[in-house]
Enzyme design. Structure first.
Site, PDB file in Angstrom:
ATOM      1  N   GLU A  40       0.864  -1.177   0.000  1.00  0.00           N
ATOM      2  CA  GLU A  40       0.000   0.000   0.000  1.00  0.00           C
ATOM      3  C   GLU A  40       0.904   1.231   0.000  1.00  0.00           C
ATOM      4  OE1 GLU A  40      -3.515   2.215   2.613  1.00  0.00           O
ATOM      5  OE2 GLU A  40      -2.667   0.315   3.316  1.00  0.00           O
ATOM      6  N   ARG A 266       5.831 -12.956   9.368  1.00  0.00           N
ATOM      7  CA  ARG A 266       6.456 -11.691   9.029  1.00  0.00           C
ATOM      8  C   ARG A 266       7.792 -11.572   9.747  1.00  0.00           C
ATOM      9  NH1 ARG A 266       2.778  -6.970  11.047  1.00  0.00           N
ATOM     10  NH2 ARG A 266       4.499  -5.784  10.152  1.00  0.00           N
ATOM     11  N   LYS A 276       4.183   0.700  10.448  1.00  0.00           N
ATOM     12  CA  LYS A 276       4.140   1.917   9.629  1.00  0.00           C
ATOM     13  C   LYS A 276       3.664   3.107  10.447  1.00  0.00           C
ATOM     14  CE  LYS A 276       3.606   0.370   4.838  1.00  0.00           C
ATOM     15  NZ  LYS A 276       2.718   0.379   3.654  1.00  0.00           N
TER      16      LYS A 276
END
Length: 533
Positions: A40, A266, A276
């Site tokens: 994104e 992850r 983020k």
């Protein structure tokens, strides 16, 4: 022997490769392997994304397939073209190429809207006017089932009209949403009539003002994969609970040859934050200089710090692909860089905290060109000339007037070797009015020139630069941004663990003249630096 090698290859495969192998064996996708990296564009990529990039592009390379770079730009409130360009640069810098396979979710908005109308016509989606607070209340909890919306039984015709009114901008933000009609009693919270579309009166960086409704990621993601004919949609582990919804969207629309979502753990690093939201907070509140601050785990920051794409790819390979979350020691990342630079980086001499050294018996005005080894690990790298003169600079910490027992560097009466040069013996030191040592005087042995091997020995070798020929430099020394292995653990604010000494800026450094032609992005290893590089 051939059988043993084959077994080793099979054992080394990760679980995703095993799934792909099985699909190829059963001809599930007619021999195709198509992956995607779907960031994104709401921030800069970090080392966790690098793992996903290496995995997705690496699988495509291994199976002679394709990997798409797709921007999941379904949230115009946080996305920007700056992030798009930075992501493209990072992927290319890591050594991967998407070729002609560059895509944007925004380019599918018309198709996604049509799919939403199809779900309404199938009786599997409805417009709901519950407020955000009511939606949360009706959703239930992990132990209590949710309640059905009073708007759930609207007719297909009414839902179509309302959804079209949403698209036409006839409702305010938050006034209504489009929801899937699944199961409010499902133990999986993601299946309790999730939101598919919401209203946002925000201009999109790509589509402008064309749309005032935007699809949710969980609705758009599987359809984007389907449109692009992705075969294996590889996500991080937090999307495991979203997989039933991923499959529901595709199956409810009766789509064929659907992609398969696979989850892997992850990357989590010690002494690092990779949220983020937290990284954005550090950038916007100026705790760091920007997204490319060398103390951040962003790919742009790592690049500025001197990391090579080879070292990051090596690190990702070492970490491997796991099914369970774990924390990787950041020391492994640092080791991967040192290992790579050890093979490729030119060694140079730079004095960070200069102390003048005068060789009293060296002829005034004489300048020699000594030959310095460019890389002791790579003989083919050759040598370079470095000027040697009567007045030099050495590190302040390489001299002590009254040294402890195990200090082997320069001291009164002590002999050391100057790297690639002569043996020098300290005769005296000069102090200023404050009692600070300002220069050291030595004598040299003119028959002791030997470089790195042979000739007379000394217990210590010091790096140096010629005072007259060296270049002034500002040097920035970076340490870890956080003092805690798990920043913020047990604290109200993760920023409480920020390291106040994560950056030291030295203004009066001196470097050898060979660095005059250094280019931005170039790499060199200092002969010896006690601080963390």
């Amino acid at each position: 022997m051939e059988k043993d090698n084959k077994e080793k290859v099979e054992i080394s495969k990760n679980f995703i490769e095993e799934i792909i192998d099985e699909d190829l064996k059963n001809n599930v996708y007619n021999g195709r392997v198509v992956t995607r990296f779907p960031p994104e564009p709401n921030g800069y990529l970090h080392i966790g994304h690098a793992k996903s990039i290496c995995l997705n592009f690496g699988l495509a390379q291994k199976y002679n397939g394709k990997c798409h770079l797709r921007f999941d730009d379904t949230n115009p409130t946080t996305e920007d073209i700056e992030y798009v360009e930075s992501i493209k640069n990072d992927v290319k810098w890591l050594g991967f190429d998407w070729g002609s396979n560059l895509y944007f979710a925004a380019d599918y908005f018309d198709k996604l809207y049509d799919y939403a109308e199809q779900l309404i016509k199938l009786g599997k989606a409805y417009v709901c006017h519950l407020t955000p607070e009511e939606l949360k209340e009706y959703r239930g909890t992990l132990t209590q089932p949710g309640k059905e919306s009073p708007y759930r039984q609207r007719s297909v015709e009414e839902n179509l009209k309302l959804f079209r009114d949403m698209a036409a901008g006839k409702f305010k933000e938050g006034e209504c949403v489009l929801r899937a009609k699944i199961d409010m009693a499902s133990p999986n919270m993601n299946m309790r009539d999730p939101i598919l579309y919401r209203i946002r009166f925000v201009e999109h960086y790509r589509t402008g003002k064309k749309w005032v409704i935007y699809p949710m990621y969980d609705f758009a993601h599987p359809l984007e994969d389907y449109i692009e004919r992705i075969t294996h949609s590889i996500c991080t582990l937090e999307f495991e609970d979203h997989r039933p919804l991923y499959d529901w969207v595709l199956q409810s629309l009766n789509l064929k040859e659907c992609p398969k979502q696979i989850e892997f753990a992850r990357l989590n690093l010690s002494y690092t934050v990779m949220s983020k939201r937290k990284l954005l907070e550090l950038v916007e509140n100026k705790y760091v200089s920007g997204w490319d601050d060398p103390r951040l785990p962003t790919i742009a920051g790592l690049r500025r710090r001197g990391y090579t794409p080879e070292s990051i790819r090596s690190f990702c390979e070492r970490v491997g692909v796991a099914k369970r979350d774990n924390v990787v020691d950041v020391a492994l990342l640092e080791h991967s860089l040192r290992e790579d630079l050890n093979l490729r980086a030119q060694r140079v001499m730079c004095v960070l905290r200069p102390l003048r050294l005068i060789i009293d018996n060296y002829p005034e005005g004489r300048v020699e060109e000594l030959q310095a080894v460019n890389n002791p690990e790579d003989p083919s790298a050759g040598t370079r000339p470095v000027p040697f003169s009567r007045e030099l600079y050495i590190e302040q910490e390489d001299f002590m007037e009254d040294p402890p027992k195990k200090f082997f560097r320069l001291a009164p009466g002590r002999t050391v070797r100057l790297r690639y040069g002569y043996l020098v013996t300290c005769t005296n030191a000069v102090k200023n009015d404050k009692g600070e040592i300002t220069e050291v005087h030595c004598s040299y042995d003119p028959d002791s020139l030997s470089g790195e091997a042979g000739g007379p020995k000394a217990k210590a070798t010091l790096h140096w630069v010629s005072a007259a020929h060296s270049l002034p430099a500002e040097v920035r020394l970076y340490d870890r941004l956080f003092m805690s292995e798990d920043p913020g653990e047990g604290k109200d604010d993760f920023k409480a663990d920020l390291n106040p000494d994560s950056l030291k800026v030295l203004q009066s450094c001196r470097m050898e003249p060979s660095l005059a032609g250094a280019q931005p992005g170039g790499r060199a290893a200092l002969a010896r630096v006690s601080d963390r590089p």
